[in-house]
Design a protein around this motif. Structure first.
Motif, PDB file in Angstrom:
ATOM      1  N   ILE A   4      -6.374   9.137  15.599  1.00  0.00           N
ATOM      2  CA  ILE A   4      -5.249   9.695  14.862  1.00  0.00           C
ATOM      3  C   ILE A   4      -3.972   9.227  15.535  1.00  0.00           C
ATOM      4  O   ILE A   4      -3.819   9.379  16.752  1.00  0.00           O
ATOM      5  CB  ILE A   4      -5.280  11.247  14.882  1.00  0.00           C
ATOM      6  N   ASP A   5      -3.088   8.647  14.766  1.00  0.00           N
ATOM      7  CA  ASP A   5      -1.756   8.304  15.256  1.00  0.00           C
ATOM      8  C   ASP A   5      -0.825   9.394  14.745  1.00  0.00           C
ATOM      9  O   ASP A   5      -0.487   9.423  13.564  1.00  0.00           O
ATOM     10  CB  ASP A   5      -1.316   6.934  14.745  1.00  0.00           C
ATOM     11  N   ALA A   6      -0.464  10.301  15.639  1.00  0.00           N
ATOM     12  CA  ALA A   6       0.328  11.454  15.218  1.00  0.00           C
ATOM     13  C   ALA A   6       1.731  11.404  15.818  1.00  0.00           C
ATOM     14  O   ALA A   6       1.887  11.195  17.018  1.00  0.00           O
ATOM     15  CB  ALA A   6      -0.360  12.748  15.635  1.00  0.00           C
ATOM     16  N   GLN A   7       2.700  11.592  14.953  1.00  0.00           N
ATOM     17  CA  GLN A   7       4.057  11.812  15.435  1.00  0.00           C
ATOM     18  C   GLN A   7       4.095  13.235  15.959  1.00  0.00           C
ATOM     19  O   GLN A   7       3.415  14.109  15.440  1.00  0.00           O
ATOM     20  CB  GLN A   7       5.046  11.631  14.303  1.00  0.00           C
ATOM     21  N   VAL A   8       4.882  13.463  16.994  1.00  0.00           N
ATOM     22  CA  VAL A   8       4.944  14.781  17.615  1.00  0.00           C
ATOM     23  C   VAL A   8       6.249  15.473  17.248  1.00  0.00           C
ATOM     24  O   VAL A   8       7.326  14.881  17.353  1.00  0.00           O
ATOM     25  CB  VAL A   8       4.805  14.672  19.150  1.00  0.00           C
ATOM     26  N   ALA A   9       6.112  16.700  16.790  1.00  0.00           N
ATOM     27  CA  ALA A   9       7.261  17.561  16.508  1.00  0.00           C
ATOM     28  C   ALA A   9       7.217  18.684  17.535  1.00  0.00           C
ATOM     29  O   ALA A   9       6.423  19.612  17.405  1.00  0.00           O
ATOM     30  CB  ALA A   9       7.198  18.099  15.089  1.00  0.00           C
ATOM     31  N   MET A  31       1.063  14.371  11.690  1.00  0.00           N
ATOM     32  CA  MET A  31       2.081  14.970  12.544  1.00  0.00           C
ATOM     33  C   MET A  31       1.468  16.123  13.308  1.00  0.00           C
ATOM     34  O   MET A  31       0.790  16.972  12.725  1.00  0.00           O
ATOM     35  CB  MET A  31       3.280  15.444  11.742  1.00  0.00           C
ATOM     36  N   LEU A  32       1.722  16.124  14.620  1.00  0.00           N
ATOM     37  CA  LEU A  32       1.261  17.189  15.495  1.00  0.00           C
ATOM     38  C   LEU A  32       2.457  18.061  15.860  1.00  0.00           C
ATOM     39  O   LEU A  32       3.436  17.582  16.431  1.00  0.00           O
ATOM     40  CB  LEU A  32       0.639  16.615  16.769  1.00  0.00           C
ATOM     41  N   VAL A  86      -0.526  22.546  15.588  1.00  0.00           N
ATOM     42  CA  VAL A  86      -0.849  22.411  14.172  1.00  0.00           C
ATOM     43  C   VAL A  86      -0.818  20.921  13.865  1.00  0.00           C
ATOM     44  O   VAL A  86       0.159  20.231  14.194  1.00  0.00           O
ATOM     45  CB  VAL A  86       0.154  23.181  13.283  1.00  0.00           C
ATOM     46  N   LEU A  87      -1.888  20.405  13.267  1.00  0.00           N
ATOM     47  CA  LEU A  87      -1.996  18.983  12.948  1.00  0.00           C
ATOM     48  C   LEU A  87      -2.058  18.812  11.441  1.00  0.00           C
ATOM     49  O   LEU A  87      -2.954  19.356  10.789  1.00  0.00           O
ATOM     50  CB  LEU A  87      -3.243  18.390  13.607  1.00  0.00           C
ATOM     51  N   GLU A  88      -1.095  18.078  10.890  1.00  0.00           N
ATOM     52  CA  GLU A  88      -1.087  17.769   9.449  1.00  0.00           C
ATOM     53  C   GLU A  88      -1.572  16.347   9.235  1.00  0.00           C
ATOM     54  O   GLU A  88      -1.087  15.413   9.881  1.00  0.00           O
ATOM     55  CB  GLU A  88       0.331  17.892   8.882  1.00  0.00           C
ATOM     56  N   MET A  89      -2.535  16.211   8.315  1.00  0.00           N
ATOM     57  CA  MET A  89      -3.068  14.903   7.926  1.00  0.00           C
ATOM     58  C   MET A  89      -3.124  14.861   6.402  1.00  0.00           C
ATOM     59  O   MET A  89      -2.965  15.885   5.735  1.00  0.00           O
ATOM     60  CB  MET A  89      -4.466  14.705   8.513  1.00  0.00           C
TER      61      MET A  89
END
Length: 112
Positions: A4-9, A31-32, A86-89
């Protein structure tokens, strides 16, 4: 294993903006959202046009709950228990890979 390539918020401004206004996101990106401490988290889709699945994740990386969220909706989806992440995909991403509640995410902030 799934990458998973997640941008971090990680700050309030980043978390408030989230994935709003995005029209495209590659299939393994998401997004994480990182919070200072575990609390009940609620998410909605105002100004978000991509259908998403949200994974509520405990401090140790265990997925405790999923919620499918419809684009442009103000309906809140809240965690049943306190979570730190919280991880949104893309909607269906977790299900298509057989990822279920109780499984643990490894890497990034989930491993010491």
């Amino acid at each position: 294993m799934h990458r998973i390539d997640a941008q971090v918020a990680a700050d309030p401004v980043q978390r408030e903006l989230g994935l709003m206004y995005r029209r495209y996101m590659p299939k393994n990106e998401g997004m994480l959202f990182v919070f200072e401490r575990p609390t009940i988290q609620c998410f909605w889709m105002r100004n978000t046009v991509l259908p998403l699945t949200v994974a509520f994740v405990a401090e140790d990386g265990t997925i405790v709950q999923f919620a499918d969220m419809e684009p442009l909706s103000n309906r809140s989806h809240c965690s049943r228990v306190a979570v730190r992440y919280v991880l949104e995909m893309h909607q269906g991403w977790f299900a298509q890979r057989g990822i279920r509640e109780g499984m643990r995410i490894h890497g990034g902030p989930f491993d010491p």
